[in-house]
Design an enzyme around this catalytic site. Structure first.
Site, PDB file in Angstrom:
ATOM      1  N   HIS A  16       0.804  -1.219   0.000  1.00 23.12           N
ATOM      2  CA  HIS A  16       0.000   0.000   0.000  1.00 23.12           C
ATOM      3  C   HIS A  16       0.843   1.279   0.000  1.00 23.12           C
ATOM      4  CE1 HIS A  16      -3.837  -1.972   0.212  1.00 23.12           C
ATOM      5  NE2 HIS A  16      -3.467  -2.676   1.269  1.00 23.12           N
ATOM      6  N   ARG A  58       7.048  -5.491   3.498  1.00 26.11           N
ATOM      7  CA  ARG A  58       5.845  -6.185   3.056  1.00 26.11           C
ATOM      8  C   ARG A  58       5.841  -6.136   1.535  1.00 26.11           C
ATOM      9  NH1 ARG A  58      -0.436  -5.039   4.732  1.00 26.11           N
ATOM     10  NH2 ARG A  58      -0.027  -2.954   3.907  1.00 26.11           N
ATOM     11  N   GLU A  97      -5.766 -12.332   6.501  1.00 25.04           N
ATOM     12  CA  GLU A  97      -6.607 -11.131   6.414  1.00 25.04           C
ATOM     13  C   GLU A  97      -7.908 -11.370   5.656  1.00 25.04           C
ATOM     14  OE1 GLU A  97      -4.381  -8.097   4.367  1.00 25.04           O
ATOM     15  OE2 GLU A  97      -3.281  -9.575   3.175  1.00 25.04           O
ATOM     16  N   ASP A 154      -8.688  -5.675   6.607  1.00 29.33           N
ATOM     17  CA  ASP A 154      -9.213  -6.493   5.515  1.00 29.33           C
ATOM     18  C   ASP A 154     -10.034  -7.668   6.032  1.00 29.33           C
ATOM     19  OD1 ASP A 154      -8.386  -5.115   3.212  1.00 29.33           O
ATOM     20  OD2 ASP A 154      -6.359  -5.890   3.400  1.00 29.33           O
TER      21      ASP A 154
END
Length: 250
Positions: free
Chosen positions: A46, A71, A147, A173
């Site tokens: 993100h 990540r 998630e 999520d």
């Protein structure tokens, strides 16, 4: 090879606090890393930046005592290899929903015979040490993100994958997949899921981390017995502190 302090904290049953870089600025990442976090994660899923920018951010984190994590944007051997070669000491992989997903992820993080990672850790050797290859498989941390409801249902199978160190819970999520708002972490469905994953991790000897967008949530996760808590992104911290100072002066 340089110690992965997160493994030491886990062995000592001590909570690790994880900073989160989503702005793509290496100076901000360096400041964050000097703030006392045990680790700092470079977020390519993100975060609004490329893998090229991630290299300079990992360099900035590495000037401090914080463990550099990343990540990845997806469960891709190519990107995971690049992040590890650039000096990431652990990978958080999003959207791991099945045992097969977890096996694919673990294979990307480890050299043969434990995996299929290709050799070429140009910066990894600079950060980790000349004996990087000998110890990398036992030093790099592998955390699969749970998630979704499917990932939650398959949690035991996922955590049973050999050489997977543990999981990282994505509560926003997970809440969305349960039909809730992303910030509705207090809903019983979400808290029950988190506590069941913590219990399963303790049973299997696995590392359990989570993202917490507020101090209140981070404190609750600490009470639940999480091994790692990320108490907000760089953007959230900057915004919260700015709002607090403005409110105090209005």
């Amino acid at each position: 090879m340089r110690e992965n302090r997160l493994r030491t904290l886990f062995a000592d049953k001590k909570l690790a606090l994880n900073g989160w870089v989503s702005m793509g600025n290496s100076l901000l990442a360096e400041v964050l890393s000097h703030s006392g976090y045990d680790a700092v994660t470079v977020d390519l899923q993100h975060g609004l930046f490329s893998i090229e920018a991630a290299v300079s951010i990992l360099q900035a984190i590495s000037t401090t005592g914080a463990v550099p994590l990343a990540r990845c944007s997806e469960n891709s051997l190519g990107e995971i290899n690049k992040l590890l070669d650039a000096g990431a000491y652990g990978i958080i992989c999003p959207l791991v929903n099945t045992r097969e997903d977890a096996e694919q992820f673990v294979r990307a993080c480890h050299y043969s015979p434990r995996g299929g990672r290709s050799y070429g850790p140009a910066r990894g050797v600079l950060y980790g040490g000349a004996d990087y290859f000998t110890h990398a498989n036992r030093t790099v941390l592998t955390l699969a993100m749970i998630e979704t409801k499917l990932g939650l249902a398959n949690a035991e199978a996922i955590m049973s994958v050999p050489d997977l160190d543990g999981i990282f819970i994505g509560p926003a999520d997970l809440a969305i997949d349960m039909g809730l708002a992303p910030d509705n972490w207090k809903d019983k469905q979400v808290t029950d899921a988190i506590q069941s994953l913590v219990a399963l991790g303790a049973q299997l000897g696995k590392y359990i981390g989570i993202f917490a967008g507020t101090v209140e949530m981070a404190q609750r996760m600490k009470e639940y017995g999480l091994d790692m808590v990320a108490p907000g992104t760089d953007i959230q911290l900057l915004r919260a502190e700015a709002q607090a100072r403005i409110a105090a002066l209005r």
